[in-house]
Structure formats: structure tokens, C-alpha cells
Write a protein that holds these residues in place. Structure first.
Motif, short mmCIF file in Angstrom:
data_model
loop_
_atom_site.label_atom_id
_atom_site.label_comp_id
_atom_site.label_asym_id
_atom_site.label_seq_id
_atom_site.Cartn_x
_atom_site.Cartn_y
_atom_site.Cartn_z
N VAL A 1 0.84 -1.21 0.00
CA VAL A 1 0.00 0.00 0.00
C VAL A 1 0.87 1.26 0.00
N GLU A 2 1.93 1.25 0.79
CA GLU A 2 2.85 2.40 0.83
C GLU A 2 3.52 2.62 -0.52
N GLY A 3 3.72 1.55 -1.25
CA GLY A 3 4.41 1.66 -2.53
C GLY A 3 3.56 2.09 -3.70
N ILE A 4 2.23 2.00 -3.56
CA ILE A 4 1.35 2.33 -4.68
C ILE A 4 1.62 3.72 -5.25
N PRO A 5 1.60 4.79 -4.42
CA PRO A 5 1.84 6.13 -5.00
C PRO A 5 3.22 6.28 -5.62
N LEU A 6 4.22 5.59 -5.10
CA LEU A 6 5.56 5.66 -5.67
C LEU A 6 5.61 4.98 -7.04
N ILE A 7 4.92 3.85 -7.15
CA ILE A 7 4.85 3.16 -8.44
C ILE A 7 4.10 4.02 -9.45
N LYS A 8 2.99 4.61 -9.01
CA LYS A 8 2.18 5.44 -9.90
C LYS A 8 2.97 6.66 -10.40
N PRO B 1 3.24 5.92 -14.45
CA PRO B 1 1.85 6.40 -14.43
C PRO B 1 0.88 5.61 -15.31
N SER B 2 1.41 4.95 -16.34
CA SER B 2 0.52 4.21 -17.24
C SER B 2 0.28 2.78 -16.78
N SER B 3 1.04 2.32 -15.79
CA SER B 3 0.88 0.94 -15.31
C SER B 3 -0.35 0.80 -14.42
N LYS B 4 -1.04 -0.32 -14.52
CA LYS B 4 -2.18 -0.62 -13.68
C LYS B 4 -1.72 -1.56 -12.56
N ILE B 5 -2.11 -1.23 -11.33
CA ILE B 5 -1.69 -2.01 -10.17
C ILE B 5 -2.84 -2.87 -9.66
N ILE B 6 -2.63 -4.17 -9.61
CA ILE B 6 -3.60 -5.09 -9.02
C ILE B 6 -3.00 -5.65 -7.74
N MET B 7 -3.66 -5.41 -6.62
CA MET B 7 -3.22 -6.00 -5.36
C MET B 7 -3.60 -7.48 -5.36
N VAL B 8 -2.66 -8.32 -5.02
CA VAL B 8 -2.91 -9.76 -4.91
C VAL B 8 -2.54 -10.15 -3.49
N SER B 9 -3.56 -10.36 -2.66
CA SER B 9 -3.31 -10.45 -1.22
C SER B 9 -4.11 -11.57 -0.55
N ASP C 1 -9.79 -8.00 4.77
CA ASP C 1 -10.48 -7.19 5.77
C ASP C 1 -10.68 -5.76 5.25
N ASP C 2 -11.65 -5.06 5.84
CA ASP C 2 -12.02 -3.72 5.39
C ASP C 2 -10.84 -2.77 5.37
N ASP C 3 -9.99 -2.82 6.38
CA ASP C 3 -8.90 -1.86 6.51
C ASP C 3 -7.93 -1.96 5.34
N HIS C 4 -7.49 -3.16 5.00
CA HIS C 4 -6.56 -3.34 3.89
C HIS C 4 -7.19 -2.95 2.56
N VAL C 5 -8.44 -3.38 2.34
CA VAL C 5 -9.13 -3.07 1.08
C VAL C 5 -9.28 -1.57 0.92
N PHE C 6 -9.77 -0.90 1.96
CA PHE C 6 -10.03 0.54 1.92
C PHE C 6 -8.74 1.32 1.65
N LYS C 7 -7.68 0.98 2.37
CA LYS C 7 -6.40 1.70 2.21
C LYS C 7 -5.82 1.49 0.81
N ALA C 8 -5.92 0.28 0.29
CA ALA C 8 -5.37 0.00 -1.04
C ALA C 8 -6.11 0.78 -2.12
N ILE C 9 -7.44 0.80 -2.04
CA ILE C 9 -8.23 1.51 -3.04
C ILE C 9 -8.00 3.02 -2.95
N LEU C 10 -7.95 3.55 -1.73
CA LEU C 10 -7.69 4.98 -1.56
C LEU C 10 -6.30 5.35 -2.05
N ALA C 11 -5.34 4.44 -1.90
CA ALA C 11 -3.97 4.71 -2.33
C ALA C 11 -3.83 4.72 -3.85
N GLY C 12 -4.84 4.17 -4.55
CA GLY C 12 -4.82 4.21 -6.00
C GLY C 12 -4.72 2.87 -6.70
N ALA C 13 -4.93 1.77 -5.97
CA ALA C 13 -4.90 0.45 -6.61
C ALA C 13 -5.98 0.36 -7.68
#
Length: 209
Positions: A62-69, A73-81, A85-97
């Protein structure tokens, strides 16, 4: 032309399993594999899709998403986890996954998720989609703004919020997958969004679903 995929996953057996799956499947190409974010940010080539684990040594996914973006910028990030739980899902989506699927996702579905993200969609495991919907309903206020979506487009959007994939929507509505894709493109255009997650969030905000 093959979809170029980079993998950032510290579990070697799972990582190599993904590499093998992609290498034996026509239309996919592994452009890089890494066990942590730090070396990935240094040595990763530009990829169409990046499969990113959350629980990595050092910097988290999650911390790395904005750095990767920022760097790709043209790459699409799919979290594979393993985390659903709500906390991980919410944070990943808000971070830009651009998508969030579980590691237990069957190989065929995983490949479909990569293709979906490549085509501009937001692949979400059905259980994750339902969690994301519940989260956004809780945190996003409903302003009940009027929408210009057609009845059929609203039907499609409702099924997206339930976590159904394009082929499942087509089967339920007795239409072709290409027709589903056309409806989704129209939904994106009318709601001024670029992904399924954004469409769901805006639909909830405007009281469409």
C-alpha cells in the motif's frame, strides 16, 4: 501483442507460480519479478500490469502504490493479497490500486482480472467488491443527484457493485459480453470516471445504487 506483467511478491513459491502461469499462457509476458518494493522501484521496467502483494518486507504494498504510480503512471496495479479485511481493502483503493483480488483466486480468474485491468476495468474479487461497496456506503455521503444513466446501464452498474464480472453480467442479463463492455464504456463516459471502482463510488455518492 502480449500484456507485460511485473510481479512484486515476497513468497517465492507463489511468485514463481505466477511467473509459470503467465509464461505458459499466450498473450502474457513477465517483464519483471521482485521480492520487495525497494528493488522493484530501482530495477522494474515499464509494465502494463503490476501484481503487487501487500505484506512485503520493508515498504508495504500500500505504501508503494503512490511511488509506483509516480514512476510508472501508465501501469495498472492489481493488489494480490491474502487480506480481505475492510482496513486493507479501503487503504489500497484509496492509495490508487486499480484492482484487488485474493491469492486464492483461481488461475483463470486471475488472468481475466489482468485482462480486465489492461482494458481499463477494475478487477475486484466478488467478496472484495462487496466489502468495498459496504465501506463506501458507510463513508461516502449520499447526495441523491439525478443520473443520466439508462435503465439497462443502471442494471449493469448494480451488478458491478455486487462483484459480478463481465461474463457473469452478460449471462444474468442475457446479453453478449461485448454489449456489457459497451454499457460499461457508456457508464464511464456519463459518470466521468475511468474504472469500476470510481463508477461504484460515484454511483453510491449520487444515490444511483
Amino acid at each position: 501483442m502480449s500484456i507485460k506483467v511485473s510481479i512484486i511478491e515476497d513468497h517465492s513459491e507463489f511468485r514463481e507460480g505466477l511467473v509459470h502461469l503467465l509464461n505458459i499462457t499466450p498473450g502474457f509476458e513477465v517483464s519483471g519479478k521482485f521480492s520487495a518494493l525497494e528493488p522493484a522501484l530501482e530495477g522494474m521496467a515499464n509494465s502494463d500490469i503490476i501484481l503487487l502483494d501487500i505484506g512485503l518486507p520493508g515498504m508495504s504494498g500500500v505504501e508503494g502504490i503512490p511511488l509506483i504510480k509516480e514512476k510508472f503512471p501508465s501501469s495498472k496495479i492489481i493488489m494480490v493479497s491474502v487480506f480481505d479485511d475492510d482496513d486493507h481493502v479501503f487503504k489500497a483503493i484509496l492509495a490508487g490500486a486499480d484492482g484487488y483480488i485474493l491469492k486464492k483466486t483461481p488461475p483463470v480468474k486471475l488472468l481475466q482480472s489482468i485482462e480486465d485491468a489492461y482494458e481499463g476495468g477494475t478487477p475486484l474479487t466478488p467478496t472484495i467488491a462487496k466489502k468495498a461497496l459496504a465501506i463506501f456506503k458507510k463513508f461516502v455521503p449520499n447526495t441523491s443527484e439525478e443520473s443520466s444513466l439508462s435503465y439497462r446501464e443502471i442494471e449493469v452498474l448494480n451488478l458491478i457493485t455486487e462483484g459480478l464480472e463481465n461474463d457473469e453480467i452478460a449471462e444474468q442479463l442475457f446479453i453478449s459480453i461485448e454489449t456489457v463492455r459497451n454499457h460499461i464504456r457508456h457508464i464511464y463516459k456519463k459518470l466521468h470516471v475511468h474504472s469500476k471502482t470510481q463508477a461504484v463510488v460515484k454511483a453510491i455518492r449520487e444515490g444511483i445504487v
